[in-house]
Write a protein that holds these residues in place. Structure first.
Motif, PDB file in Angstrom:
ATOM      1  N   ILE A 210     -78.025  -6.611  -2.562  1.00  0.00           N
ATOM      2  CA  ILE A 210     -77.062  -7.624  -2.152  1.00  0.00           C
ATOM      3  C   ILE A 210     -77.535  -9.038  -2.453  1.00  0.00           C
ATOM      4  O   ILE A 210     -76.769  -9.984  -2.303  1.00  0.00           O
ATOM      5  N   ALA A 211     -78.769  -9.193  -2.900  1.00  0.00           N
ATOM      6  CA  ALA A 211     -79.221 -10.523  -3.316  1.00  0.00           C
ATOM      7  C   ALA A 211     -78.444 -10.983  -4.548  1.00  0.00           C
ATOM      8  O   ALA A 211     -78.260 -12.184  -4.752  1.00  0.00           O
ATOM      9  N   CYS A 212     -77.970 -10.037  -5.361  1.00  0.00           N
ATOM     10  CA  CYS A 212     -77.248 -10.375  -6.594  1.00  0.00           C
ATOM     11  C   CYS A 212     -75.840  -9.800  -6.662  1.00  0.00           C
ATOM     12  O   CYS A 212     -75.067 -10.192  -7.538  1.00  0.00           O
ATOM     13  N   HIS A 213     -75.505  -8.858  -5.785  1.00  0.00           N
ATOM     14  CA  HIS A 213     -74.203  -8.192  -5.836  1.00  0.00           C
ATOM     15  C   HIS A 213     -73.527  -8.215  -4.475  1.00  0.00           C
ATOM     16  O   HIS A 213     -74.194  -8.156  -3.453  1.00  0.00           O
ATOM     17  N   ALA A 214     -72.200  -8.259  -4.503  1.00  0.00           N
ATOM     18  CA  ALA A 214     -71.382  -8.119  -3.297  1.00  0.00           C
ATOM     19  C   ALA A 214     -70.285  -7.111  -3.610  1.00  0.00           C
ATOM     20  O   ALA A 214     -70.038  -6.810  -4.780  1.00  0.00           O
ATOM     21  N   VAL A 215     -69.639  -6.609  -2.599  1.00  0.00           N
ATOM     22  CA  VAL A 215     -68.583  -5.620  -2.808  1.00  0.00           C
ATOM     23  C   VAL A 215     -67.390  -6.246  -3.517  1.00  0.00           C
ATOM     24  O   VAL A 215     -66.877  -5.700  -4.482  1.00  0.00           O
ATOM     25  N   ASP A 216     -66.949  -7.408  -3.046  1.00  0.00           N
ATOM     26  CA  ASP A 216     -65.677  -7.974  -3.491  1.00  0.00           C
ATOM     27  C   ASP A 216     -65.742  -9.232  -4.340  1.00  0.00           C
ATOM     28  O   ASP A 216     -64.708  -9.733  -4.754  1.00  0.00           O
ATOM     29  N   LYS A 217     -66.919  -9.787  -4.555  1.00  0.00           N
ATOM     30  CA  LYS A 217     -66.971 -11.030  -5.337  1.00  0.00           C
ATOM     31  C   LYS A 217     -68.179 -11.050  -6.260  1.00  0.00           C
ATOM     32  O   LYS A 217     -69.230 -10.487  -5.943  1.00  0.00           O
ATOM     33  N   LYS A 218     -68.007 -11.707  -7.386  1.00  0.00           N
ATOM     34  CA  LYS A 218     -69.109 -11.869  -8.330  1.00  0.00           C
ATOM     35  C   LYS A 218     -70.116 -12.834  -7.722  1.00  0.00           C
ATOM     36  O   LYS A 218     -69.751 -13.845  -7.141  1.00  0.00           O
ATOM     37  N   MET A 219     -71.363 -12.484  -7.860  1.00  0.00           N
ATOM     38  CA  MET A 219     -72.442 -13.383  -7.446  1.00  0.00           C
ATOM     39  C   MET A 219     -73.280 -13.606  -8.696  1.00  0.00           C
ATOM     40  O   MET A 219     -72.732 -14.008  -9.722  1.00  0.00           O
ATOM     41  N   VAL A 220     -74.546 -13.296  -8.652  1.00  0.00           N
ATOM     42  CA  VAL A 220     -75.373 -13.335  -9.854  1.00  0.00           C
ATOM     43  C   VAL A 220     -74.923 -12.217 -10.787  1.00  0.00           C
ATOM     44  O   VAL A 220     -74.796 -12.398 -11.990  1.00  0.00           O
ATOM     45  N   GLY A 221     -74.670 -11.061 -10.201  1.00  0.00           N
ATOM     46  CA  GLY A 221     -74.163  -9.906 -10.935  1.00  0.00           C
ATOM     47  C   GLY A 221     -72.725  -9.630 -10.546  1.00  0.00           C
ATOM     48  O   GLY A 221     -72.159 -10.310  -9.686  1.00  0.00           O
ATOM     49  N   PRO A 222     -72.121  -8.638 -11.161  1.00  0.00           N
ATOM     50  CA  PRO A 222     -70.722  -8.335 -10.882  1.00  0.00           C
ATOM     51  C   PRO A 222     -70.514  -7.775  -9.478  1.00  0.00           C
ATOM     52  O   PRO A 222     -71.433  -7.231  -8.869  1.00  0.00           O
ATOM     53  N   ALA A 223     -69.287  -7.918  -8.990  1.00  0.00           N
ATOM     54  CA  ALA A 223     -68.909  -7.291  -7.722  1.00  0.00           C
ATOM     55  C   ALA A 223     -68.947  -5.779  -7.909  1.00  0.00           C
ATOM     56  O   ALA A 223     -68.631  -5.264  -8.981  1.00  0.00           O
ATOM     57  N   TYR A 224     -69.317  -5.070  -6.878  1.00  0.00           N
ATOM     58  CA  TYR A 224     -69.353  -3.614  -6.958  1.00  0.00           C
ATOM     59  C   TYR A 224     -67.984  -3.040  -7.309  1.00  0.00           C
ATOM     60  O   TYR A 224     -67.895  -2.053  -8.029  1.00  0.00           O
ATOM     61  N   ARG A 225     -66.921  -3.650  -6.821  1.00  0.00           N
ATOM     62  CA  ARG A 225     -65.569  -3.165  -7.146  1.00  0.00           C
ATOM     63  C   ARG A 225     -65.280  -3.325  -8.646  1.00  0.00           C
ATOM     64  O   ARG A 225     -64.580  -2.496  -9.225  1.00  0.00           O
ATOM     65  N   GLU A 226     -65.805  -4.374  -9.272  1.00  0.00           N
ATOM     66  CA  GLU A 226     -65.641  -4.546 -10.718  1.00  0.00           C
ATOM     67  C   GLU A 226     -66.373  -3.436 -11.472  1.00  0.00           C
ATOM     68  O   GLU A 226     -65.871  -2.916 -12.467  1.00  0.00           O
ATOM     69  N   VAL A 227     -67.550  -3.104 -11.000  1.00  0.00           N
ATOM     70  CA  VAL A 227     -68.329  -2.031 -11.622  1.00  0.00           C
ATOM     71  C   VAL A 227     -67.561  -0.719 -11.498  1.00  0.00           C
ATOM     72  O   VAL A 227     -67.424   0.026 -12.473  1.00  0.00           O
ATOM     73  N   ALA A 228     -67.046  -0.446 -10.308  1.00  0.00           N
ATOM     74  CA  ALA A 228     -66.285   0.788 -10.090  1.00  0.00           C
ATOM     75  C   ALA A 228     -65.080   0.846 -11.022  1.00  0.00           C
ATOM     76  O   ALA A 228     -64.804   1.899 -11.624  1.00  0.00           O
ATOM     77  N   ALA A 229     -64.369  -0.260 -11.163  1.00  0.00           N
ATOM     78  CA  ALA A 229     -63.187  -0.288 -12.028  1.00  0.00           C
ATOM     79  C   ALA A 229     -63.556  -0.078 -13.490  1.00  0.00           C
ATOM     80  O   ALA A 229     -62.887   0.661 -14.212  1.00  0.00           O
TER      81      ALA A 229
END
Length: 105
Positions: free
Chosen positions: A33-52
């Protein structure tokens, strides 16, 4: 609704929710979670973007595990992902987190 009918439904919902909560907790513990969040891009993509992006791709779990272990860049932007060895997140925990991410809607 009668308690005898409701209880099995509640237990089934809890059984489904527990692995998701556990996998999210693993991601937090491993500091994903330092670089990823479920619903928003941070340093890395949002987990939902990865899933899609990987929805329906049977090779996605193995490919994502390799990406986490080896690191890499260029897929989601200019900032490379650092490698994350097994001492940071164990193989079984990594599989659980990837399964959780890929199951997100």
């Amino acid at each position: 609704m009668h308690y005898r009918t409701a209880l099995p439904l509640l237990l089934a919902a809890a059984v489904v929710a527990l692995p998701a909560q556990a996998s999210e907790a693993i991601a937090k513990k491993a500091r994903c979670i330092a670089c990823h969040a479920v619903d928003k891009k941070m340093v890395g993509p949002a987990y939902r973007e990865v899933a899609a992006k990987y929805r329906g791709d049977a090779s996605a779990p193995a490919r994502l595990a390799d990406k986490v272990r080896q690191g890499g860049g260029g897929v989601w932007g200019q900032v490379p992902m650092m490698p994350h060895p097994a001492d940071k997140i164990g193989d079984e925990d990594l599989k659980a987190v990837i399964a959780w991410v890929l199951a997100l809607e």
